[in-house]
Scaffold this active site. Structure first.
Site, short mmCIF file in Angstrom:
data_model
loop_
_atom_site.label_atom_id
_atom_site.label_comp_id
_atom_site.label_asym_id
_atom_site.label_seq_id
_atom_site.Cartn_x
_atom_site.Cartn_y
_atom_site.Cartn_z
N ASP A 177 -36.56 -22.01 14.90
CA ASP A 177 -36.87 -20.53 14.85
C ASP A 177 -38.21 -20.13 14.94
OD1 ASP A 177 -36.34 -17.89 14.96
OD2 ASP A 177 -36.11 -17.84 12.72
N LYS A 196 -41.56 -19.09 16.02
CA LYS A 196 -42.32 -18.24 16.73
C LYS A 196 -43.45 -17.72 15.93
CE LYS A 196 -39.02 -15.08 14.24
NZ LYS A 196 -37.81 -14.35 14.46
N ASN A 219 -43.24 -16.64 12.25
CA ASN A 219 -43.09 -17.60 11.32
C ASN A 219 -44.01 -18.85 11.02
OD1 ASN A 219 -40.59 -16.58 10.86
ND2 ASN A 219 -39.27 -17.81 12.17
#
Length: 170
Positions: free
Chosen positions: A140, A142, A145
């Site tokens: 995840d 991105k 994050n």
């Protein structure tokens, strides 16, 4: 600081006395400089156990804690300080990263030059190489994050979708 699928992340203060006991966390009064020297800011992810069970995310939450514990010694990954639970909630205590999201920095800066791009990319590649050597895949990654500390160093965060796999198993 943020809201996710299984809970929220809050800024809290942890007593700086060498203790690892979770009871040492509290919210410090604003403007209290004398006590500020005795406390350090931390980020606390609070996850509601009932919500975790309701959406069938127990395995992901347990995996997130295990992965954070194994990868958090890298300088470009958010450090997990401790985890604990109560009858109704689970808690992950992490270092507080004061610079905010890389997404917000990119919005503020606009286009960045090659030198800045190389600086950030080298940190990102170093952290991903470290995780992959431990067979950890973030899944995840991105701008939302990736956090930025006060010296503009990157810190990968949010391991909620991370797993252990070797590249040939993906």
């Amino acid at each position: 600081l943020g809201v996710g699928l299984t809970g929220s992340v809050y800024k809290a203060w942890r007593k700086v006395d060498g203790s690892r006991r979770s009871s040492r966390m509290l919210v410090k009064a604003q403007g209290d400089e004398e006590s500020a020297a005795r406390y350090a800011a931390v980020a606390v992810k609070v996850m509601d156990k009932a919500k975790i069970l309701e959406i069938n995310e127990t395995a992901h939450v347990v995996q997130e804690s295990k992965i954070m514990k194994s990868v958090s010694k890298h300088p470009f990954i958010v450090s997990m300080l401790e985890s604990f639970q109560t009858p109704s909630a689970m808690f992950i205590v992490m270092e507080y990263v004061s610079g905010g999201l890389l997404f917000d920095l990119c919005q503020t800066m606009g286009a960045m030059g090659e030198d800045a791009g190389r600086f950030f990319m080298s940190q990102l590649v170093a952290s991903l190489e470290y995780m992959h050597n431990l067979r950890c895949v973030h899944r995840d990654l991105k701008l939302e994050n990736i956090l930025v500390d006060d010296e503009l160093n990157l810190k990968i965060a949010d391991f909620g979708f991370a797993c252990y796999k070797s590249i040939d198993q993906l």
